[in-house]
Design an enzyme around this catalytic site. Structure first.
Site, PDB file in Angstrom:
ATOM      1  N   LYS A  18      31.302   1.940 -30.493  1.00 23.87           N
ATOM      2  CA  LYS A  18      31.749   0.958 -31.481  1.00 23.87           C
ATOM      3  C   LYS A  18      33.275   0.877 -31.491  1.00 23.87           C
ATOM      4  CE  LYS A  18      29.462   0.464 -35.286  1.00 23.87           C
ATOM      5  NZ  LYS A  18      28.824   1.008 -36.462  1.00 23.87           N
ATOM      6  N   ARG A  39      32.542   4.296 -40.621  1.00 27.29           N
ATOM      7  CA  ARG A  39      31.350   4.090 -39.788  1.00 27.29           C
ATOM      8  C   ARG A  39      31.307   5.055 -38.616  1.00 27.29           C
ATOM      9  NH1 ARG A  39      29.406  -1.351 -40.433  1.00 27.29           N
ATOM     10  NH2 ARG A  39      30.683  -2.437 -41.970  1.00 27.29           N
ATOM     11  N   GLY A  87      20.980   3.722 -36.354  1.00 29.05           N
ATOM     12  CA  GLY A  87      20.493   4.201 -37.640  1.00 29.05           C
ATOM     13  C   GLY A  87      20.426   5.712 -37.778  1.00 29.05           C
ATOM     14  N   MET A 105      22.998   7.935 -37.661  1.00 35.52           N
ATOM     15  CA  MET A 105      24.111   8.594 -38.354  1.00 35.52           C
ATOM     16  C   MET A 105      24.561   7.742 -39.530  1.00 35.52           C
ATOM     17  SD  MET A 105      26.111  10.331 -35.238  1.00 35.52           S
ATOM     18  CE  MET A 105      26.247   8.814 -34.365  1.00 35.52           C
ATOM     19  N   ARG A 156      28.625  -5.040 -28.264  1.00 37.43           N
ATOM     20  CA  ARG A 156      28.341  -4.092 -27.180  1.00 37.43           C
ATOM     21  C   ARG A 156      27.448  -4.802 -26.169  1.00 37.43           C
ATOM     22  NH1 ARG A 156      24.286  -0.675 -30.992  1.00 37.43           N
ATOM     23  NH2 ARG A 156      22.974  -2.462 -31.306  1.00 37.43           N
ATOM     24  N   HIS A 187       3.221  17.340 -25.600  1.00 31.84           N
ATOM     25  CA  HIS A 187       2.175  17.651 -24.630  1.00 31.84           C
ATOM     26  C   HIS A 187       1.468  16.368 -24.184  1.00 31.84           C
ATOM     27  CE1 HIS A 187      -2.044  18.742 -23.627  1.00 31.84           C
ATOM     28  NE2 HIS A 187      -1.440  19.681 -22.925  1.00 31.84           N
ATOM     29  N   ARG A 232      -3.588  11.578   4.458  1.00 31.57           N
ATOM     30  CA  ARG A 232      -4.176  12.911   4.208  1.00 31.57           C
ATOM     31  C   ARG A 232      -5.600  12.909   4.753  1.00 31.57           C
ATOM     32  NH1 ARG A 232      -1.270  12.372  -1.028  1.00 31.57           N
ATOM     33  NH2 ARG A 232      -0.065  14.273  -1.411  1.00 31.57           N
ATOM     34  N   ARG A 259      -1.691  13.415   8.991  1.00 30.26           N
ATOM     35  CA  ARG A 259      -1.553  14.861   8.789  1.00 30.26           C
ATOM     36  C   ARG A 259      -2.874  15.554   9.097  1.00 30.26           C
ATOM     37  NH1 ARG A 259      -0.276  17.249   3.034  1.00 30.26           N
ATOM     38  NH2 ARG A 259      -2.469  16.783   2.719  1.00 30.26           N
ATOM     39  N   GLU A 306       7.250  22.241   3.681  1.00 33.59           N
ATOM     40  CA  GLU A 306       6.754  22.362   2.317  1.00 33.59           C
ATOM     41  C   GLU A 306       6.615  23.818   1.867  1.00 33.59           C
ATOM     42  OE1 GLU A 306       2.900  20.486   1.980  1.00 33.59           O
ATOM     43  OE2 GLU A 306       2.269  21.180   3.940  1.00 33.59           O
ATOM     44  N   SER A 326       8.693  16.061   7.654  1.00 33.43           N
ATOM     45  CA  SER A 326       8.438  15.312   6.430  1.00 33.43           C
ATOM     46  C   SER A 326       8.380  16.326   5.293  1.00 33.43           C
ATOM     47  CB  SER A 326       7.116  14.548   6.546  1.00 33.43           C
ATOM     48  OG  SER A 326       6.882  13.863   5.340  1.00 33.43           O
ATOM     49  N   GLY A 375       7.331  17.970   2.143  1.00 38.78           N
ATOM     50  CA  GLY A 375       6.211  17.963   1.193  1.00 38.78           C
ATOM     51  C   GLY A 375       6.735  18.574  -0.100  1.00 38.78           C
ATOM     52  N   THR A 376       7.355  17.733  -0.898  1.00 40.53           N
ATOM     53  CA  THR A 376       8.060  18.277  -2.061  1.00 40.53           C
ATOM     54  C   THR A 376       7.114  18.719  -3.173  1.00 40.53           C
ATOM     55  OG1 THR A 376       8.428  15.985  -2.661  1.00 40.53           O
ATOM     56  CG2 THR A 376      10.286  17.172  -1.688  1.00 40.53           C
ATOM     57  N   ASN A 377       5.823  18.342  -3.069  1.00 40.73           N
ATOM     58  CA  ASN A 377       4.878  18.871  -4.069  1.00 40.73           C
ATOM     59  C   ASN A 377       4.718  20.376  -3.861  1.00 40.73           C
ATOM     60  OD1 ASN A 377       4.464  16.178  -4.701  1.00 40.73           O
ATOM     61  ND2 ASN A 377       2.647  16.007  -3.404  1.00 40.73           N
ATOM     62  N   ASP A 378       4.405  20.736  -2.627  1.00 43.97           N
ATOM     63  CA  ASP A 378       4.239  22.169  -2.352  1.00 43.97           C
ATOM     64  C   ASP A 378       5.583  22.898  -2.373  1.00 43.97           C
ATOM     65  OD1 ASP A 378       1.558  23.143  -2.029  1.00 43.97           O
ATOM     66  OD2 ASP A 378       1.352  21.633  -0.466  1.00 43.97           O
ATOM     67  N   CYS A 412       7.288  12.935   1.784  1.00 49.86           N
ATOM     68  CA  CYS A 412       6.010  12.322   1.425  1.00 49.86           C
ATOM     69  C   CYS A 412       5.402  12.957   0.175  1.00 49.86           C
ATOM     70  CB  CYS A 412       5.035  12.371   2.591  1.00 49.86           C
ATOM     71  SG  CYS A 412       4.639  14.051   3.101  1.00 49.86           S
ATOM     72  N   TYR A 427      13.453   8.113   5.749  1.00 51.99           N
ATOM     73  CA  TYR A 427      12.492   7.323   4.964  1.00 51.99           C
ATOM     74  C   TYR A 427      11.947   8.123   3.784  1.00 51.99           C
ATOM     75  CZ  TYR A 427       8.717   9.905   7.317  1.00 51.99           C
ATOM     76  OH  TYR A 427       7.884  10.893   7.768  1.00 51.99           O
TER      77      TYR A 427
HETATM   78  C1  PEP Z   1       3.309  17.916  -0.548  1.00 56.83           C
HETATM   79  O1  PEP Z   1       3.010  19.108  -0.655  1.00 56.83           O
HETATM   80  O2  PEP Z   1       4.325  17.420  -1.048  1.00 56.83           O
HETATM   81  C2  PEP Z   1       2.410  17.005   0.167  1.00 56.83           C
HETATM   82  C3  PEP Z   1       2.756  15.754   0.374  1.00 56.83           C
HETATM   83  O3  PEP Z   1       1.206  17.482   0.513  1.00 56.83           O
HETATM   84  P1  PEP Z   1      -0.013  17.621  -0.506  1.00 56.83           P
HETATM   85  O4  PEP Z   1       0.387  16.956  -1.770  1.00 56.83           O
HETATM   86  O5  PEP Z   1      -1.161  16.963   0.146  1.00 56.83           O
HETATM   87  O6  PEP Z   1      -0.156  19.087  -0.613  1.00 56.83           O
HETATM   88 MG    MG Z   2       1.435  19.882   0.580  1.00 59.79          MG
END
Ligand code: PEP
Ligand code: MG
Length: 902
Positions: free
Chosen positions: A29, A98, A107, A109, A343, A459, A582, A637, A767, A786, A788-791, A854, A874
């Site tokens: 402000k 203000r 609203g 503060m 603003r 949650h 997969r 894979r 991974e 590639s 595997g960012t989940n694992d 991936c 990629y």
């Molecule tokens: C991962 O682990 O990121 C992955 C792409 O493989 P998955 O999810 O199938 O384990």
């Molecule tokens: Mg995996």
């Protein structure tokens, strides 16, 4: 950023000393009031006390040295400029105090108006206002009310109650029917309330009023609702608020005065043309409180043409100056227009796209800037189906839009009932005060989740977002009674089985089934709406910005798809290949039994039979996908199931065998199966015999898949198509694992491919943390990585990916241990570091190594920026997120400063 506490440290800025880029110091402000002052717009004079002063006050519990003197000097200058003195009994200067933080916290503060009024100056104000006693006493009672409530914590209801009593004695509901005597009486009543709660008289010293009001604004930074809001909106807790001391101007001096809010374009749709509300003879808080009905801003043209024309020209000027949609607050005091705030205005996702496109057309911004002004989260919102709302449907409650989407269904109050009704094929909405991990099954079964408590990190919210399920949380108008299986809302009772509809984007709750309409943006991506020919400003804007993003981005966007239908959809959405197919998903259904035989086989013949039966099925799967992705790379894979997903559940099997034995049936076969399942049972299947480990343990399994891939590619090429298969080995932790698989695969490929011209790349997932840390070695045997960012997240953090999000992440988010689930958005510092190391060391060992991702993060807006920064080639994500990834990859490319996407 500790504020310096020296006398010469500058804590107070006149409006003429600031500008819009000083938001950190002057708050939004204050910075914008300064900007407008410097543009020569009519801003009531004033000054801003910095956020640093607030930080110092909050750290030490007292005003920093030097602040009082600087306020004194700025106040004196203001008095000179206005030709009035604060609290002067004859002609008082009045000021508003203000709050104004860097980020808007609407609203949350405090504000105190009319500071400077007391028993004497109220008379001077009346004289100044043309012997308007009513106005002066009304202003005074407002001061006592606001000051009492915000500065001295006097319960606000007591003031409200006293006001209601005077109104009912007068037989009216309208404040405007009260006369000067009524209001004078009310001032007395308010003073008594004040004295009763504070043990002191209402302060008559204007400077004391001012200092206490400033202190109250500082302290309101830590008010409970402000703390909650910050946590929800992820606003850092240590910023503090600035305080603006502004000369009062009055919109309640008669019919030639008034107040209003306006937007320079429609913040809902983005449509051009001003948009706002005006209320004659009123002060700003009357508009906000909705005490009286406003009129559309256009009415002002009739009421006060010269102010209206001036306002329009100021709005045009502001848009041009800020090069964006602005929202403003203004007051007209006896025909003179004053700007109280501006603003860059908040807007819906649709308006963000439409306005960005318009501003390019108007020459105010270029296409890079337009791309910067929208984001993937907004695009994702536009891709959800929406409710088709008409006059019949009115929201009965509004909570927090915790997980987007539109869902309707029968209300249920327990997880068990949700599961029961869902099994009968019914759509259900699970309604709880708040959810806990025991509700997980119900949440999975439900179409949507509605809670009366909890915010965006509760949650319910976290788990629903993880599942992609619609959720409205914290709809506190709803009173949930689980034992009685009902909830009440605005006097109505909704019992189990009644249908409700919830909108996870807006947070609105409707009774009955609201029809749903598909998103126009999805129709455009699917190709059923042609942006060049359709008269739909949103579709045209999305098309234009996506085209620009595609032209700019360096990252290629692929998709995760296991079926030709998914592949086809993703291709329409702009996918440039498959980054993860997969194959274990191809082993479900009626093929499951073959896999079971394969895994449990003890004799070679048995295993070979199962493999021989699977080969043609797999070949057909791959052929279909290669054909669909004709000419584009397809990463297949090799199988990576945690074993338990393919074996009958141990407990179930044991019970079946026991029951059959009891009945005296022949159970030799079942017993053998049970023994095998016991033998293979794992305590931690996610860390067990899966991925490359399975391929090395079960002879012929990977070989069968490699053969099927190569044969499918050859078949497609022989039929005139182009197949570009890439074989990916999962869960590799050591180069030796990959070398072993590779040696066998190369032999098969050479034999199958012959002179067909098919080229097959072999690479690996990264991974397992060890793979990331030995990427230099692994790259010797891999043509691509590639991530595997989940694992990698699971093993990097040691978080079981199947359990922790439902079990305790909500608490971690509440405590701020992380701001967002690391499974949703990449943890740059930890898991991200593993990615960075592997990318660098992999490329150092093998220049030209192709790098992609991936895991789920491939479609997450912030993570896409990270992968761009790290230099991947990629990202690969689910089909629905392909457009989001394309947009964010474009944004990452134009945001050369490396800042994140928010
Ligand atoms: C991962 O682990 O990121 C992955 C792409 O493989 P998955 O999810 O199938 O384990
Ligand atoms: Mg995996």
């Amino acid at each position: 950023m500790a504020a310096q506490e020296t006398d010469d440290h500058k804590y107070v800025y006149d409006f003429s000393e600031g500008n819009k880029d000083l938001k950190d110091l002057l708050g939004g402000k204050g910075a914008n009031l300064a900007e407008m002052t410097n543009l020569g717009l009519p801003v009531p004079p004033g000054f801003t006390i910095t956020t640093e002063a607030c930080q110092a006050y909050l750290a030490t519990g007292r005003e920093p040295d030097g602040l009082a003197g600087q306020i004194e000097a700025h106040l004196a200058a203001l008095e000179r400029e206005m030709g009035k003195r604060l609290g002067d009994p004859g002609d008082p200067l009045l000021v508003s105090v203000r709050s104004g933080a860097k980020f808007s916290m609407p609203g949350m503060m405090e504000t105190v108006l009319n500071v400077g009024l007391n028993d004497q100056s109220v008379v001077g104000l009346a004289a100044q206002a043309g012997q308007n006693d009513r106005f002066a006493w009304d202003s005074y009672r407002r001061l006592i009310q606001m000051f009492g409530k915000t500065v001295c914590e006097v319960p606000g209801e007591e003031f409200e109650h006293a006001l209601d009593e005077v109104k009912s004695a007068r037989g009216t509901h309208n404040d405007l029917d009260l006369d000067a005597d009524d209001l004078r009486g009310l001032v007395d009543a308010y003073k008594k309330i004040f004295a009763k709660h504070t043990g002191r008289e209402f302060p008559q010293q204007p400077r004391e009023q001012l200092d206490l009001a400033i202190r109250a604004v500082f302290e309101s930074w830590n008010a409970e609702r402000a703390v909650l809001y910050r946590r929800q909106e992820r606003i850092p807790a240590d910023l503090g608020t600035a305080v603006n001391v502004v000369t009062m101007v009055f919109g309640n001096l008669g019919p030639d005065s008034g107040t209003g809010v306006a937007f320079t374009r429609d913040p809902g749709s983005g449509a051009q043309g001003i948009y706002g509300d005006y209320l004659a003879n009123a002060q700003g808080e009357d508009v906000v409180a909705g005490i009286r009905n406003t009129v559309p801003l256009q009415e002002l043209e009739r009421l006060d043409k010269s102010s209206y024309d001036e306002l329009l020209s100021i709005m045009a000027r502001l848009e041009e100056h800020y090069r964006d949609l602005c929202d403003i607050e203004f007051t007209i005091e006896r025909g003179k227009l004053w700007m109280l705030q501006t603003r860059v205005g908040k807007r819906t996702a649709a308006a963000a796209f439409v306005i960005a496109g318009q501003l390019v057309d108007e020459g105010l911004i270029d296409e890079d800037e337009a791309l910067h002004r929208v984001n993937g989260a907004q695009l994702a919102q536009l891709m959800f189906p929406r409710f088709q709302l008409d006059h019949e449907f009115e929201a009965v409650a509004t909570g927090i839009g915790a997980s987007p989407g539109a869902a309707s269904g029968a209300v249920v109050f327990t997880s068990a009932r949700a599961v029961e009704l869902a099994a009968e094929g019914k759509s259900v909405i699970l309604v709880r005060r708040e959810t806990n991990p025991d509700d997980l099954n119900g949440m999975i079964a439900a179409q949507g989740i509605l809670t009366s408590r909890g915010g965006k990190t509760s949650h319910a919210a976290v788990v629903a977002r993880g599942m992609g399920k619609t959720c409205v949380s914290g709809a506190d108008e709803i009173d949930v009674n689980v034992p009685a299986k009902r909830f009440t809302v605005s006097g109505r009772t909704v019992t189990e089985g009644d249908v409700v509809s919830i909108d996870g984007t807006t947070g609105k709750v409707y009774l009955g089934e609201v029809p749903v309409m598909p998103s126009e943006v999805v129709q455009y991506f699917e190709g059923s709406l042609d942006a060049e020919h359709v008269d739909n400003p949103l579709v045209r804007a999305v098309h234009r910005i996506m085209t620009h993003a595609d032209g700019k981005r360096r990252l290629t966007v692929r998709t995760n798809a296991d079926t030709s239908a998914d592949a086809a959809r993703a291709r329409r959405f702009g996918a440039e290949g498959i980054g993860l197919c997969r194959t274990e998903h191809m082993f479900l259904g009626d093929r499951r039994e073959l896999v079971e035989r394969l895994i449990l086989a003890r004799a070679e013949g048995e295993r070979d039979e199962a493999l021989a039966a699977l080969l043609p099925l797999q070949r057909a799967d791959f052929e279909e996908i290669f054909r669909e992705m004709d000419g584009l790379p397809v990463t297949v894979r090799l199988i990576d199931p945690p074993l338990h997903e393919f074996l009958p559940p141990l407990e179930q099997l044991a019970v079946n065998v026991a029951v059959a034995q009891e009945r005296g049936e022949d159970v030799a076969k079942e017993e053998a199966l049970l023994a095998a399942v016991r033998r293979m049972h794992e305590e931690n299947p996610m860390l067990g015999l899966r991925g490359v480990r399975l391929g090395l343990v079960i002879p012929g399994l990977f070989a069968m898949q490699v053969r099927a891939i190569a044969e499918a590619a050859v078949a497609v090429v022989r039929a005139g198509g182009v197949a570009r298969p890439e074989i990916m080995v999962p869960l590799v932790g050591a180069v030796q694992e990959l070398e072993t698989v590779r040696a066998e695969a190369e032999k098969i490929i050479a034999e199958v491919v012959g002179d067909s011209g098919v080229e097959v790349l072999i690479g690996t997932m990264i991974e397992v943390p060890r793979a990331a840390l030995t990427a230099g070695q692994i790259a010797e045997a891999a043509e691509f990585f590639s991530f595997g960012t989940n694992d990698l997240t699971q093993m990097g953090w040691g978080f079981s990916r199947d359990d922790v999000e439902g079990a305790f992440f909500w608490r971690y988010l509440e405590l701020g241990i992380f701001g967002i689930s690391p499974f949703e958005s990449i943890d740059r510092d930890g898991v991200g570091r593993l990615v960075r190391i592997a990318a660098e060391e992999g490329r150092a060992a093998r220049p030209g190594l192709k790098l992609g991702v991936c895991g789920e993060h491939g479609g997450d807006p912030d993570s896409v920026h990270f992968f761009h920064e790290v230099g991947l080639d990629y990202v690969s994500c689910s089909p629905f997120r392909v457009p989001v990834a394309r947009l964010e990859a474009g944004r990452a490319a134009v945001e050369t400063d490396g800042s994140d996407s928010r």
